[in-house]
Design a protein around this motif. Structure first.
Motif, short mmCIF file in Angstrom:
data_model
loop_
_atom_site.label_atom_id
_atom_site.label_comp_id
_atom_site.label_asym_id
_atom_site.label_seq_id
_atom_site.Cartn_x
_atom_site.Cartn_y
_atom_site.Cartn_z
N THR A 96 8.59 -8.95 -14.46
CA THR A 96 7.54 -8.14 -13.86
C THR A 96 8.05 -6.71 -13.70
O THR A 96 9.26 -6.48 -13.57
CB THR A 96 7.08 -8.67 -12.48
OG1 THR A 96 8.14 -8.53 -11.54
CG2 THR A 96 6.64 -10.12 -12.56
N ARG A 98 6.80 -3.22 -11.45
CA ARG A 98 5.89 -2.49 -10.57
C ARG A 98 6.11 -1.02 -10.86
O ARG A 98 7.25 -0.55 -10.89
CB ARG A 98 6.17 -2.79 -9.11
CG ARG A 98 5.18 -2.08 -8.16
CD ARG A 98 5.49 -2.37 -6.69
NE ARG A 98 5.41 -3.77 -6.36
CZ ARG A 98 4.28 -4.43 -6.07
NH1 ARG A 98 3.14 -3.78 -6.06
NH2 ARG A 98 4.30 -5.71 -5.78
N ARG A 100 4.28 3.24 -10.85
CA ARG A 100 3.26 4.20 -10.42
C ARG A 100 3.03 5.17 -11.56
O ARG A 100 3.98 5.79 -12.05
CB ARG A 100 3.71 4.95 -9.19
CG ARG A 100 2.73 6.00 -8.75
CD ARG A 100 3.23 6.72 -7.54
NE ARG A 100 2.49 7.97 -7.40
CZ ARG A 100 2.55 8.73 -6.34
NH1 ARG A 100 3.32 8.39 -5.32
NH2 ARG A 100 1.85 9.84 -6.29
N THR A 113 -0.89 2.49 -8.90
CA THR A 113 0.28 1.63 -8.80
C THR A 113 -0.13 0.24 -9.23
O THR A 113 -1.18 -0.26 -8.82
CB THR A 113 0.84 1.60 -7.36
OG1 THR A 113 1.17 2.94 -6.98
CG2 THR A 113 2.09 0.75 -7.26
N GLU A 114 0.68 -0.36 -10.10
CA GLU A 114 0.35 -1.67 -10.63
C GLU A 114 1.61 -2.52 -10.69
O GLU A 114 2.70 -2.00 -10.96
CB GLU A 114 -0.24 -1.53 -12.04
CG GLU A 114 -0.66 -2.84 -12.67
CD GLU A 114 -1.29 -2.66 -14.04
OE1 GLU A 114 -0.95 -3.47 -14.93
OE2 GLU A 114 -2.09 -1.73 -14.23
N HIS A 115 1.47 -3.79 -10.45
CA HIS A 115 2.53 -4.77 -10.62
C HIS A 115 2.11 -5.63 -11.80
O HIS A 115 1.09 -6.33 -11.72
CB HIS A 115 2.68 -5.60 -9.35
CG HIS A 115 3.92 -6.42 -9.30
ND1 HIS A 115 4.14 -7.34 -8.32
CD2 HIS A 115 5.02 -6.47 -10.08
CE1 HIS A 115 5.30 -7.93 -8.50
NE2 HIS A 115 5.85 -7.42 -9.58
N ASP A 134 -2.22 -1.35 -6.34
CA ASP A 134 -2.16 -0.71 -5.01
C ASP A 134 -3.00 0.55 -5.04
O ASP A 134 -3.19 1.17 -6.03
CB ASP A 134 -0.72 -0.33 -4.65
CG ASP A 134 0.18 -1.56 -4.50
OD1 ASP A 134 -0.33 -2.65 -4.23
OD2 ASP A 134 1.40 -1.40 -4.65
#
Length: 134
Positions: A96, A98, A100, A113-115, A134
């Protein structure tokens, strides 16, 4: 048709390397992303350059949309910051990232912002899906 980056220009992914030594070979298909983070960076660069074909090629077949429209909506990507990675190395089949992504558009500056989840299949890292935003 994707926008092209000049060879001596820094890569949009923010690595500090020239595009031709960083994401350029991945976009051209002459190199593979060695990690999930490298794939994430190359996908950010593809979004910044408008390379929908690369984005589709690096999207997991089970979650890939039928088509991807990167119509010019006036959004210009201005920076990428990796916030966290788990797994995603040569020793893993999943990982994964995460991140921005900063941009400017008609409304001014913004960020997302993404994971994201990634999977390695047959030696190729692929984007699976966003875990959360986010």
């Amino acid at each position: 048709m994707p926008k092209r980056s000049r060879p001596s220009r820094p890569c949009p992914c923010g690595s500090g390397a020239a595009y031709t030594a960083c994401c350029g070979p991945l976009h051209a298909g002459t190199a593979k992303a060695p990690t999930a983070e490298a794939l994430m960076r190359s996908r950010y660069s593809a979004f910044a350059l408008g390379d929908a074909a690369y984005l589709m090629r690096t999207w997991h077949p089970e979650t890939r949309p039928e088509r991807l429209d990167l119509a010019d909506d006036g959004r210009r990507f201005t920076g990428l910051r990796i916030l966290e990675t788990t797994g995603g190395t040569a020793l893993h089949t999943q990982g994964t990232v995460r991140f921005r992504a900063d941009y400017t558009d008609a409304d001014g500056p913004g960020s997302q912002t993404e994971h994201s989840a990634f999977e390695r299949i047959g030696g190729d890292w692929l984007y699976v899906d966003a875990i959360d935003f986010d």
